[in-house]
Design an enzyme around this catalytic site. Structure first.
Site, PDB file in Angstrom:
ATOM      1  N   GLU A  83       1.032  -1.271  -0.100  1.00  0.00           N
ATOM      2  CA  GLU A  83      -0.043  -0.134  -0.358  1.00  0.00           C
ATOM      3  C   GLU A  83       0.899   1.067  -0.343  1.00  0.00           C
ATOM      4  OE1 GLU A  83      -2.835   0.090  -0.666  1.00  0.00           O
ATOM      5  OE2 GLU A  83      -3.163   1.973   0.124  1.00  0.00           O
ATOM      6  N   THR A 125     -11.728   8.256 -13.211  1.00  0.00           N
ATOM      7  CA  THR A 125     -10.364   8.177 -11.688  1.00  0.00           C
ATOM      8  C   THR A 125     -10.653   6.582 -11.217  1.00  0.00           C
ATOM      9  OG1 THR A 125      -8.840   8.406  -9.984  1.00  0.00           O
ATOM     10  CG2 THR A 125     -11.367   8.732 -10.140  1.00  0.00           C
TER      11      THR A 125
END
Ligand code: DMJ
Length: 665
Positions: free
Chosen positions: A536, A647
């Site tokens: 992440e 997006t």
């Protein structure tokens, strides 16, 4: 004025006419008015003229008013048919004129019915409705779908040269494999979680989550759960004020999957998804929802589905849902707050956003593309006005060193903190600037300027090269750098590549190189893990580079940003390395994320023994698999000349017509 009565005097009218003359004159006048009114209906079918004359009706802010007009039998008769036929189909696409296609369209009509429970009952009694009821938003169309399709430079799905010429090529096999993954992900969702927002593959059930207004009785928000999109640590317990029993939007995976299914020609699956939207996608919802997430996933997904197919159900539901988001903009500055309450129409900021005082750059900065399309498809200017105002506020405000901090007060219009990031909290704001420019067919000069200025500031203050030679974008806190890059920031390689061509000539090669270097760094974050999937967040300090330094940052939740950049870099360079890297991801997903009942994120990319997080994220189907598929397809499949991806990877068309005024932003 006092008029004294004079005997024998017959008063004349104000214009000096006597009574019989007045009658003749009035008769003539009323004839003239009738004639003019009738002539309106004889005008040529030009949307410009219609706009000129009929604007006050079609541009009312509420669709309810429009619905009333449209529900009038005369008005309905003038509407375009619910399924405007697409223009000349791409090879292999449905021929709208074919018998099969007309059967399917009739099938659509049969299946389409209003979605509120009451309306459903009425429809059932009536033997099945053939048109959307006003309550569902019978939005009159001023959008000419046929003309839109004829303006595209390429067939939507491309010419598929490589498929016919080399049916057994490696790239064909790779693409088929990705298609199989999508089919598996969809079928698993359908089997265990159809209609829920997401699939939980380990427990084989559905999950509603808390981003779209849902809170089922007794369900607690996951403690310390993370916002899957723009920012870490955002969706905390105690955040919401919704009531148990509130029903939010559902079927996020269905809406997010529609265009990927269409693109991959998974026709049966696409029909399943479409039927669910027609029959079960309810908009009479309550609860609190994220403006940003509903916009990028639901509105984006529905808009794309409409532009790909011309099916009215997608257009109508996108517009109706768009209206439900408008209360978020009721603030002194017009900068929307992050949370909208579907039931009460109230809004609020996230509790974690500077103690509930701020709106988030990535959230209010990622509405522009979808909202312009909502105006385009509804004729309702309110959507475009909202995002133009956001642009204006951002344009005028002082920016520290030319940078855009992530937190802005929707009340005062001031920055609330000087944290700048191209990853979480900031990311898609920058993306939407360059894409607004591209979507306007390169007429929105303001977006262009803002993008290149922002990029320059980012390069000056945030971009670094590690001792090991890796280029990365750090995070900026009032001048101090965090030498870390989030997975989310890895979309920026693709963004910079996409924008390189329109930069000043002396900068173009430089931006191409910068995009390639950032993408290489993101690949390194994958290559340096045991699973070949990236964490992440990864750091560049204490001699460690492109690796997570804490277990809390070591997870991978099926995110798309790295393969997204591979796709753009492939289209720009055709360097085989991007397909190689993409294929590494496919293999890793199969090995570590595939379970018996769908795909799941993993909690530690540095462990070869997968610890699944039990979640098949909607963006895995919307984005990760779509970008992988495009990476192994020809460039004219969803050509970048015709489409920009929002997006959430939902394709929205470039405005090749000059009529909408998008140039002004
Ligand atoms: C997606 O929902 C969108 O890409 C968003 O902009 C940020 N990230 C998630 C996927 O990681």
């Amino acid at each position: 004025m006092l008029v004294r009565k004079v005997p024998g005097f017959v008063p004349a009218s104000p214009w000096g006419l006597r009574l019989p003359q007045k009658f003749v004159f009035l008769l003539f006048l009323s004839g003239l008015v009738t004639l003019c009114f009738g002539a309106l209906f004889l005008l040529p079918n030009s949307s410009r003229l219609k706009r000129l004359f009929l604007a006050p009706r079609t541009q009312q802010p509420g669709l309810e008013a429009v619905a009333q007009v449209a529900s009038h039998p005369r008005a309905r008769g003038q509407e375009s048919p619910p399924n405007p036929a697409p223009a000349a189909p791409a090879p292999g696409e449905d021929d709208p004129g074919s018998q099969a296609s007309s059967r399917r369209r009739k099938g659509w009509l049969r299946r389409t019915h209003p979605t509120g429970p009451r309306e459903e009952a009425t429809a059932a009694r009536g033997g099945g409705a053939t048109a959307l009821r006003p309550q569902e938003g019978s939005v009159p169309s001023s959008f000419d779908f046929k003309a839109f399709r004829s303006r595209l430079r390429h067939p939507v799905l491309g010419t598929r040269a490589d498929r016919s010429k080399e049916p057994h090529s490696l790239v064909h096999t790779q693409r088929e494999k990705i298609k199989e993954m999508m089919r598996f992900a969809w079928q698993s969702y359908k089997r265990y979680a159809m209609g829920k927002n997401e699939l939980r593959p380990l427990t084989r059930d559905g999950y509603e989550g808390n981003m779209f207004g849902e809170l089922t009785s007794g369900e607690a928000l996951p403690l310390g759960a993370e916002h899957p999109c723009s920012s870490p640590q955002l969706w905390r317990a105690g955040e919401n004020t919704r009531q148990p029993g509130d029903r939010g939007l559902s079927g996020a995976t269905v809406i997010d999957s529609l265009d990927t299914l269409y693109l991959m020609e998974l026709k049966e699956e696409f029909q399943e998804a479409k039927a669910w939207v027609e029959e079960s996608f309810h908009l009479n919802v309550s609860g609190e929802a994220s403006l940003f997430e509903v916009n990028i996933r639901y509105i984006g997904g529905l808009l794309s589905a409409f532009y790909l197919t011309g099916e009215e159900v997608f257009r109508i539901k996108a517009i109706k849902l768009g209206e439900k988001l408008l209360p978020a903009f009721d603030t002194p500055t017009g900068i929307p707050k992050g949370v909208v309450n579907f039931k009460s129409g109230s809004n609020r900021s996230w509790g974690w956003a500077m103690a509930g005082s701020s709106s988030i750059l990535a959230e209010f900065g990622s509405l522009h593309l979808e909202f312009l399309h909502l105006t385009q498809l509804s004729g309702n200017q309110v959507f475009a006005e909202k995002v133009r105002n956001i642009r204006k506020v951002l344009r005028e405000i002082d920016k520290p060193f030319g940078l855009y901090p992530n937190f802005l007060s929707p009340v005062s219009g001031n920055w609330m903190q000087h944290h700048v990031s191209v990853g979480g909290l900031g990311d898609s704001f920058y993306e939407y600037l360059i894409k607004s420019w591209l979507m306007s067919a390169k007429t929105d000069m303001e977006a262009k300027e803002m993008y290149y200025e922002a990029l320059e500031a980012i390069e000056t203050h945030l971009v670094n090269v590690s001792p090991g030679g890796l280029t990365y974008i750090a995070e900026w806190r009032g001048g101090i750098l965090d030498h870390k890059m989030g997975h989310l920031a890895c979309f920026s390689g693709g963004m910079i590549a996409l924008g390189a061509e329109d930069a000043k000539e002396e900068k173009r090669a430089h931006y191409r190189e910068l995009a390639a270097q950032i993408t290489k760094t993101c690949h390194e974050s994958y290559a340096r893990s045991d699973t070949k999937l990236g964490p992440e967040a990864f750091w560049f300090n204490s001699g460690r580079e492109a690796v997570a330094t804490q277990t809390s940052e070591s997870y991978y939740i099926l995110r798309p940003e790295v393969v997204e950049s591979y796709m753009y870099l492939w289209r720009q360079t055709h360097s085989p390395i991007y397909r190689e890297w993409g294929w590494e991801v496919v293999m890793a997903l199969e090995k570590y994320c595939r379970t018996e009942a769908g795909f799941s994120g993993i909690q530690d990319v540095y462990s070869k023994v997968p610890n699944h997080d039990n979640k098949q994220q909607t963006f895995f189907l919307a984005e990760t698999l779509k970008y992988l598929y495009l990476l192994f397809s020809e460039d004219d499949m969803l050509s970048l000349e015709d489409w920009v991806f929002n997006t959430e990877a939902h394709p929205l068309p470039v405005n090749h017509s000059d009529s909408s005024g998008w140039g002004g932003g």
